[in-house]
Design a protein around this motif. Structure first.
Motif, PDB file in Angstrom:
ATOM      1  N   ALA A 208       4.981   9.805  -7.060  1.00 11.21           N
ATOM      2  CA  ALA A 208       6.125  10.018  -7.961  1.00 11.21           C
ATOM      3  C   ALA A 208       5.634  10.509  -9.329  1.00 11.21           C
ATOM      4  O   ALA A 208       6.335  11.235 -10.019  1.00 11.21           O
ATOM      5  CB  ALA A 208       6.935   8.732  -8.109  1.00 11.21           C
ATOM      6  N   MET A 209       4.410  10.123  -9.689  1.00 13.80           N
ATOM      7  CA  MET A 209       3.836  10.585 -10.957  1.00 13.80           C
ATOM      8  C   MET A 209       3.266  11.990 -10.831  1.00 13.80           C
ATOM      9  O   MET A 209       3.336  12.773 -11.747  1.00 13.80           O
ATOM     10  CB  MET A 209       2.677   9.662 -11.379  1.00 13.80           C
ATOM     11  CG  MET A 209       3.111   8.301 -11.880  1.00 13.80           C
ATOM     12  SD  MET A 209       1.662   7.361 -12.483  1.00 13.80           S
ATOM     13  CE  MET A 209       1.411   6.247 -11.101  1.00 13.80           C
ATOM     14  N   ARG A 210       2.657  12.267  -9.663  1.00 10.36           N
ATOM     15  CA  ARG A 210       1.879  13.500  -9.549  1.00 10.36           C
ATOM     16  C   ARG A 210       2.507  14.566  -8.642  1.00 10.36           C
ATOM     17  O   ARG A 210       1.962  15.649  -8.517  1.00 10.36           O
ATOM     18  CB  ARG A 210       0.480  13.151  -9.033  1.00 10.36           C
ATOM     19  CG  ARG A 210      -0.225  12.072  -9.878  1.00 10.36           C
ATOM     20  CD  ARG A 210      -1.203  12.680 -10.831  1.00 10.36           C
ATOM     21  NE  ARG A 210      -2.274  13.285 -10.073  1.00 10.36           N
ATOM     22  CZ  ARG A 210      -3.486  12.747  -9.927  1.00 10.36           C
ATOM     23  NH1 ARG A 210      -3.795  11.618 -10.513  1.00 10.36           N
ATOM     24  NH2 ARG A 210      -4.416  13.365  -9.220  1.00 10.36           N
TER      25      ARG A 210
ATOM     26  N   LEU B 109       4.353   5.440  -5.553  1.00 16.03           N
ATOM     27  CA  LEU B 109       4.388   5.403  -7.018  1.00 16.03           C
ATOM     28  C   LEU B 109       3.449   6.467  -7.589  1.00 16.03           C
ATOM     29  O   LEU B 109       3.777   7.157  -8.553  1.00 16.03           O
ATOM     30  CB  LEU B 109       3.997   4.010  -7.529  1.00 16.03           C
ATOM     31  CG  LEU B 109       5.063   2.915  -7.405  1.00 16.03           C
ATOM     32  CD1 LEU B 109       4.467   1.530  -7.632  1.00 16.03           C
ATOM     33  CD2 LEU B 109       6.201   3.144  -8.405  1.00 16.03           C
ATOM     34  N   LEU B 110       2.288   6.591  -6.959  1.00 14.79           N
ATOM     35  CA  LEU B 110       1.313   7.586  -7.418  1.00 14.79           C
ATOM     36  C   LEU B 110       1.869   9.001  -7.202  1.00 14.79           C
ATOM     37  O   LEU B 110       1.777   9.867  -8.084  1.00 14.79           O
ATOM     38  CB  LEU B 110       0.020   7.371  -6.629  1.00 14.79           C
ATOM     39  CG  LEU B 110      -1.318   7.747  -7.241  1.00 14.79           C
ATOM     40  CD1 LEU B 110      -1.426   7.333  -8.689  1.00 14.79           C
ATOM     41  CD2 LEU B 110      -2.444   7.119  -6.419  1.00 14.79           C
TER      42      LEU B 110
ATOM     43  N   LEU C 276       3.924   1.415  -1.069  1.00 11.54           N
ATOM     44  CA  LEU C 276       4.607   1.465  -2.369  1.00 11.54           C
ATOM     45  C   LEU C 276       3.665   2.083  -3.414  1.00 11.54           C
ATOM     46  O   LEU C 276       4.086   2.931  -4.215  1.00 11.54           O
ATOM     47  CB  LEU C 276       5.040   0.052  -2.779  1.00 11.54           C
ATOM     48  CG  LEU C 276       5.792  -0.081  -4.106  1.00 11.54           C
ATOM     49  CD1 LEU C 276       7.060   0.775  -4.129  1.00 11.54           C
ATOM     50  CD2 LEU C 276       6.160  -1.548  -4.368  1.00 11.54           C
ATOM     51  N   ALA C 277       2.410   1.681  -3.388  1.00  9.24           N
ATOM     52  CA  ALA C 277       1.429   2.232  -4.342  1.00  9.24           C
ATOM     53  C   ALA C 277       1.256   3.740  -4.133  1.00  9.24           C
ATOM     54  O   ALA C 277       1.202   4.514  -5.095  1.00  9.24           O
ATOM     55  CB  ALA C 277       0.085   1.514  -4.191  1.00  9.24           C
TER      56      ALA C 277
ATOM     57  N   THR D 258       0.837  -1.204   0.000  1.00  6.46           N
ATOM     58  CA  THR D 258       0.000   0.000   0.000  1.00  6.46           C
ATOM     59  C   THR D 258       0.871   1.252   0.000  1.00  6.46           C
ATOM     60  O   THR D 258       0.640   2.195  -0.759  1.00  6.46           O
ATOM     61  CB  THR D 258      -0.952   0.012   1.221  1.00  6.46           C
ATOM     62  OG1 THR D 258      -1.754  -1.166   1.167  1.00  6.46           O
ATOM     63  CG2 THR D 258      -1.845   1.230   1.222  1.00  6.46           C
TER      64      THR D 258
ATOM     65  N   LEU E  48      12.427   5.767  -2.989  1.00  6.52           N
ATOM     66  CA  LEU E  48      11.545   5.006  -3.880  1.00  6.52           C
ATOM     67  C   LEU E  48      12.329   4.433  -5.045  1.00  6.52           C
ATOM     68  O   LEU E  48      12.227   3.239  -5.344  1.00  6.52           O
ATOM     69  CB  LEU E  48      10.414   5.891  -4.407  1.00  6.52           C
ATOM     70  CG  LEU E  48       9.504   5.224  -5.460  1.00  6.52           C
ATOM     71  CD1 LEU E  48       8.708   4.069  -4.862  1.00  6.52           C
ATOM     72  CD2 LEU E  48       8.545   6.248  -6.086  1.00  6.52           C
ATOM     73  N   TYR E  49      13.145   5.245  -5.701  1.00  7.80           N
ATOM     74  CA  TYR E  49      13.884   4.757  -6.869  1.00  7.80           C
ATOM     75  C   TYR E  49      14.910   3.695  -6.476  1.00  7.80           C
ATOM     76  O   TYR E  49      15.146   2.749  -7.214  1.00  7.80           O
ATOM     77  CB  TYR E  49      14.485   5.913  -7.672  1.00  7.80           C
ATOM     78  CG  TYR E  49      13.415   6.554  -8.530  1.00  7.80           C
ATOM     79  CD1 TYR E  49      13.034   5.957  -9.730  1.00  7.80           C
ATOM     80  CD2 TYR E  49      12.734   7.688  -8.117  1.00  7.80           C
ATOM     81  CE1 TYR E  49      12.018   6.494 -10.507  1.00  7.80           C
ATOM     82  CE2 TYR E  49      11.713   8.238  -8.893  1.00  7.80           C
ATOM     83  CZ  TYR E  49      11.355   7.635 -10.083  1.00  7.80           C
ATOM     84  OH  TYR E  49      10.345   8.149 -10.853  1.00  7.80           O
TER      85      TYR E  49
ATOM     86  N   ALA F 232      -8.158   7.089  -5.596  1.00  6.54           N
ATOM     87  CA  ALA F 232      -7.342   6.405  -6.606  1.00  6.54           C
ATOM     88  C   ALA F 232      -6.986   4.984  -6.167  1.00  6.54           C
ATOM     89  O   ALA F 232      -6.959   4.059  -6.975  1.00  6.54           O
ATOM     90  CB  ALA F 232      -6.069   7.204  -6.884  1.00  6.54           C
ATOM     91  N   LEU F 233      -6.696   4.820  -4.859  1.00  7.35           N
ATOM     92  CA  LEU F 233      -6.228   3.507  -4.387  1.00  7.35           C
ATOM     93  C   LEU F 233      -7.321   2.718  -3.665  1.00  7.35           C
ATOM     94  O   LEU F 233      -7.073   1.608  -3.192  1.00  7.35           O
ATOM     95  CB  LEU F 233      -5.003   3.682  -3.489  1.00  7.35           C
ATOM     96  CG  LEU F 233      -3.789   4.322  -4.172  1.00  7.35           C
ATOM     97  CD1 LEU F 233      -2.647   4.510  -3.183  1.00  7.35           C
ATOM     98  CD2 LEU F 233      -3.318   3.456  -5.345  1.00  7.35           C
TER      99      LEU F 233
ATOM    100  N   LEU G 255      12.833   0.551  -5.989  1.00  9.68           N
ATOM    101  CA  LEU G 255      12.392   0.001  -7.280  1.00  9.68           C
ATOM    102  C   LEU G 255      13.543  -0.709  -7.969  1.00  9.68           C
ATOM    103  O   LEU G 255      13.377  -1.762  -8.581  1.00  9.68           O
ATOM    104  CB  LEU G 255      11.853   1.122  -8.180  1.00  9.68           C
ATOM    105  CG  LEU G 255      10.554   1.791  -7.714  1.00  9.68           C
ATOM    106  CD1 LEU G 255      10.145   2.878  -8.702  1.00  9.68           C
ATOM    107  CD2 LEU G 255       9.435   0.780  -7.537  1.00  9.68           C
TER     108      LEU G 255
END
Lengths: 106, 106
Positions: B31-33, B28-29, B24-25, B22, B90-91, B44-45, B94
Motif C-alpha cells: 500500500a506504501m509502495r 501494508l508494504l 497484512l504486513a 504476514t 486492506l482499508y 524487507a519482511l 484496517l
C-alpha cells in the motif's frame, strides 16, 4: 521507511495465539471485563459453543485465561477469567499492531 | 459496551486472507509502495522465499495482488503489484481493526 519496515517485521513475528481475530476479540472483551461467563462471551461475539470452546482452549494452553466451573441452583456455569500473563501478551500484541498500522501513516 | 461488542463481532468476521499477520504486513508494504520486487519484499519482511511465495499465492487467489515476470539481462525478476481490489479490502480490514482496538478505549 526503515521504521515502517521494522514495525512490519515485528508484525510478521507477532504472537500467533493472538493473531487470530476471534481470539483477539475474546481477549479484548476480557480486558474490559476481567471475567465473563462462557454464555456471555458467546452471545457478545455471536459464536457457536464449539467455536468459542476451541479458541478458549488455545488461550488456556497459552496461559492467557483460566476457566472455572461455578455451581448454581439451575446448572453449572463456566466462568472465563483473564490471567495477568494474558493481559501482558495482549497489550504487547496491540502495541505491535498499532505500530504496524501507523507505518502506513494512517 | 454495545458499540464495543459490535466492533468485536466485526473483528471476528474480518477478512481471513488479511487476518494473517504476514499477509497484512505484505499488503501494508504494498500500500506504501504500489509495487515491489519479490526479493525486496522478502528482504524487507525477513521471509524465506517459500514462505513469501505461499502468502503471495493466497493474496493473488483473492485478487488482491498480481505478479509479473520482468526480464533483465541477468535474470528474470518477479514484480508484485497491488490491485485496486486489494487496496479496498486492506482499508476495510484496517478500519475494522482500528474500531476493535478503540473498543478498549486505548
Amino acid at each position: 521507511m526503515g521504521g515502517a519496515e521494522k514495525a512490519l517485521r515485528e508484525l510478521v513475528r507477532s504472537n500467533p495465539v493472538l493473531a487470530n481475530p476471534t481470539r483477539l476479540a475474546i481477549m479484548l472483551l476480557l480486558a474490559m471485563r476481567r471475567k465473563m461467563y462462557f454464555s456471555e462471551l458467546q452471545k457478545a461475539l455471536d459464536l457457536t459453543p464449539g467455536n468459542l470452546g476451541s479458541h478458549l482452549r488455545k488461550l488456556e494452553e497459552a496461559g492467557y485465561i483460566r476457566t472455572k466451573k461455578v455451581l448454581t441452583r439451575i446448572r453449572p456455569l463456566t466462568l472465563v477469567i483473564l490471567e495477568a500473563e494474558g493481559e501482558i501478551a495482549l497489550y504487547r500484541h496491540l502495541d505491535s499492531l498499532r505500530k504496524a498500522l501507523r507505518s502506513l501513516g494512517a
